[in-house]
Design a protein around this motif. Sequence first.
Motif, PDB file in Angstrom:
ATOM      1  N   PHE A   1       0.826  -1.209   0.000  1.00 55.98           N
ATOM      2  CA  PHE A   1       0.000   0.000   0.000  1.00 55.98           C
ATOM      3  C   PHE A   1       0.860   1.259   0.000  1.00 55.98           C
ATOM      4  O   PHE A   1       0.488   2.270  -0.595  1.00 55.98           O
ATOM      5  CB  PHE A   1      -0.942   0.012   1.195  1.00 55.98           C
ATOM      6  CG  PHE A   1      -2.106  -0.943   1.053  1.00 55.98           C
ATOM      7  CD1 PHE A   1      -2.359  -1.629  -0.115  1.00 55.98           C
ATOM      8  CD2 PHE A   1      -2.964  -1.134   2.124  1.00 55.98           C
ATOM      9  CE1 PHE A   1      -3.435  -2.489  -0.242  1.00 55.98           C
ATOM     10  CE2 PHE A   1      -4.048  -2.002   2.007  1.00 55.98           C
ATOM     11  CZ  PHE A   1      -4.276  -2.674   0.836  1.00 55.98           C
ATOM     12  N   SER A   2       2.019   1.212   0.651  1.00 56.46           N
ATOM     13  CA  SER A   2       2.888   2.392   0.670  1.00 56.46           C
ATOM     14  C   SER A   2       3.324   2.768  -0.746  1.00 56.46           C
ATOM     15  O   SER A   2       3.380   3.954  -1.081  1.00 56.46           O
ATOM     16  CB  SER A   2       4.113   2.138   1.557  1.00 56.46           C
ATOM     17  OG  SER A   2       4.804   0.982   1.138  1.00 56.46           O
ATOM     18  N   GLU A   3       3.587   1.790  -1.587  1.00 62.77           N
ATOM     19  CA  GLU A   3       3.969   2.059  -2.979  1.00 62.77           C
ATOM     20  C   GLU A   3       2.772   2.581  -3.781  1.00 62.77           C
ATOM     21  O   GLU A   3       2.895   3.540  -4.551  1.00 62.77           O
ATOM     22  CB  GLU A   3       4.516   0.791  -3.628  1.00 62.77           C
ATOM     23  CG  GLU A   3       4.946   0.976  -5.071  1.00 62.77           C
ATOM     24  CD  GLU A   3       5.442  -0.321  -5.697  1.00 62.77           C
ATOM     25  OE1 GLU A   3       5.190  -0.519  -6.900  1.00 62.77           O
ATOM     26  OE2 GLU A   3       6.055  -1.129  -4.981  1.00 62.77           O
ATOM     27  N   ILE A   4       1.626   1.945  -3.617  1.00 63.21           N
ATOM     28  CA  ILE A   4       0.420   2.384  -4.324  1.00 63.21           C
ATOM     29  C   ILE A   4       0.081   3.822  -3.941  1.00 63.21           C
ATOM     30  O   ILE A   4      -0.196   4.663  -4.803  1.00 63.21           O
ATOM     31  CB  ILE A   4      -0.768   1.445  -4.024  1.00 63.21           C
ATOM     32  CG1 ILE A   4      -0.488   0.031  -4.538  1.00 63.21           C
ATOM     33  CG2 ILE A   4      -2.066   2.000  -4.625  1.00 63.21           C
ATOM     34  CD1 ILE A   4      -1.450  -1.027  -4.019  1.00 63.21           C
ATOM     35  N   ALA A   5       0.143   4.114  -2.648  1.00 61.59           N
ATOM     36  CA  ALA A   5      -0.213   5.452  -2.149  1.00 61.59           C
ATOM     37  C   ALA A   5       0.727   6.525  -2.679  1.00 61.59           C
ATOM     38  O   ALA A   5       0.310   7.672  -2.882  1.00 61.59           O
ATOM     39  CB  ALA A   5      -0.219   5.458  -0.622  1.00 61.59           C
ATOM     40  N   SER A   6       1.984   6.153  -2.932  1.00 59.51           N
ATOM     41  CA  SER A   6       2.940   7.149  -3.427  1.00 59.51           C
ATOM     42  C   SER A   6       2.718   7.491  -4.895  1.00 59.51           C
ATOM     43  O   SER A   6       3.202   8.501  -5.376  1.00 59.51           O
ATOM     44  CB  SER A   6       4.378   6.656  -3.219  1.00 59.51           C
ATOM     45  OG  SER A   6       4.675   5.599  -4.103  1.00 59.51           O
ATOM     46  N   LYS A   7       1.957   6.647  -5.609  1.00 60.73           N
ATOM     47  CA  LYS A   7       1.776   6.833  -7.055  1.00 60.73           C
ATOM     48  C   LYS A   7       0.362   7.200  -7.476  1.00 60.73           C
ATOM     49  O   LYS A   7       0.165   7.679  -8.586  1.00 60.73           O
ATOM     50  CB  LYS A   7       2.144   5.538  -7.791  1.00 60.73           C
ATOM     51  CG  LYS A   7       3.562   5.107  -7.650  1.00 60.73           C
ATOM     52  CD  LYS A   7       3.775   3.791  -8.372  1.00 60.73           C
ATOM     53  CE  LYS A   7       5.196   3.310  -8.263  1.00 60.73           C
ATOM     54  NZ  LYS A   7       5.391   2.028  -8.929  1.00 60.73           N
ATOM     55  N   ARG A   8      -0.631   6.926  -6.650  1.00 61.35           N
ATOM     56  CA  ARG A   8      -2.029   7.019  -7.090  1.00 61.35           C
ATOM     57  C   ARG A   8      -2.866   7.967  -6.233  1.00 61.35           C
ATOM     58  O   ARG A   8      -2.619   8.152  -5.055  1.00 61.35           O
ATOM     59  CB  ARG A   8      -2.684   5.636  -7.051  1.00 61.35           C
ATOM     60  CG  ARG A   8      -1.953   4.570  -7.810  1.00 61.35           C
ATOM     61  CD  ARG A   8      -2.089   4.755  -9.311  1.00 61.35           C
ATOM     62  NE  ARG A   8      -1.234   3.802 -10.003  1.00 61.35           N
ATOM     63  CZ  ARG A   8      -0.414   4.137 -10.977  1.00 61.35           C
ATOM     64  NH1 ARG A   8      -0.343   5.372 -11.399  1.00 61.35           N
ATOM     65  NH2 ARG A   8       0.336   3.221 -11.552  1.00 61.35           N
ATOM     66  N   THR A   9      -3.912   8.488  -6.872  1.00 63.66           N
ATOM     67  CA  THR A   9      -4.905   9.299  -6.165  1.00 63.66           C
ATOM     68  C   THR A   9      -6.038   8.387  -5.693  1.00 63.66           C
ATOM     69  O   THR A   9      -6.120   7.222  -6.112  1.00 63.66           O
ATOM     70  CB  THR A   9      -5.507  10.367  -7.093  1.00 63.66           C
ATOM     71  OG1 THR A   9      -6.264   9.695  -8.121  1.00 63.66           O
ATOM     72  CG2 THR A   9      -4.441  11.255  -7.719  1.00 63.66           C
TER      73      THR A   9
ATOM     74  N   LYS B   1       0.825   6.575   2.600  1.00 65.69           N
ATOM     75  CA  LYS B   1       1.674   7.427   1.768  1.00 65.69           C
ATOM     76  C   LYS B   1       2.848   7.921   2.616  1.00 65.69           C
ATOM     77  O   LYS B   1       2.667   8.419   3.722  1.00 65.69           O
ATOM     78  CB  LYS B   1       0.868   8.607   1.228  1.00 65.69           C
ATOM     79  CG  LYS B   1       1.603   9.410   0.195  1.00 65.69           C
ATOM     80  CD  LYS B   1       0.694  10.433  -0.447  1.00 65.69           C
ATOM     81  CE  LYS B   1       1.367  11.003  -1.664  1.00 65.69           C
ATOM     82  NZ  LYS B   1       0.425  11.699  -2.512  1.00 65.69           N
ATOM     83  N   GLY B   2       4.054   7.726   2.096  1.00 68.37           N
ATOM     84  CA  GLY B   2       5.241   8.183   2.806  1.00 68.37           C
ATOM     85  C   GLY B   2       5.748   7.235   3.874  1.00 68.37           C
ATOM     86  O   GLY B   2       6.682   7.560   4.610  1.00 68.37           O
ATOM     87  N   LYS B   3       5.164   6.059   3.978  1.00 68.96           N
ATOM     88  CA  LYS B   3       5.604   5.100   5.017  1.00 68.96           C
ATOM     89  C   LYS B   3       6.481   4.035   4.431  1.00 68.96           C
ATOM     90  O   LYS B   3       6.434   3.687   3.313  1.00 68.96           O
ATOM     91  CB  LYS B   3       4.391   4.464   5.704  1.00 68.96           C
ATOM     92  CG  LYS B   3       3.613   5.483   6.502  1.00 68.96           C
ATOM     93  CD  LYS B   3       2.495   4.822   7.239  1.00 68.96           C
ATOM     94  CE  LYS B   3       1.719   5.881   8.024  1.00 68.96           C
ATOM     95  NZ  LYS B   3       0.639   5.336   8.762  1.00 68.96           N
TER      96      LYS B   3
END
Length: 101
Positions: A45-53, A99-101
Amino acid sequence: MKKYILLTLALSSLLYAQDADGKKVFETYCWGCHHQTAVAFGPPFSEIASKRTQDEIEAYIIDPKAMYKAFGYKRTVMTELKLNDKERKAIAKYILSYKGK
């Protein structure tokens, strides 16, 4: 006055119960393939959150087969989840909390 307080508490708990909990949605539908911050079968989820809205996450949940090319993936193995609007919004919000974790 007691009746008013009890009625207010009852209605509040009913409304709270109707809200989808992103962590519970994750544990029910996503945990087998995704983890919050570690790579599993799918990206964390950390990767997804860094790339997606939020809208992009929801769109991918609705129809991964239609969205994977738009996201630049060569293929997708994500299954189409039959989540209601509240569950979908809750899991997207939960994903973005990483995001950011």
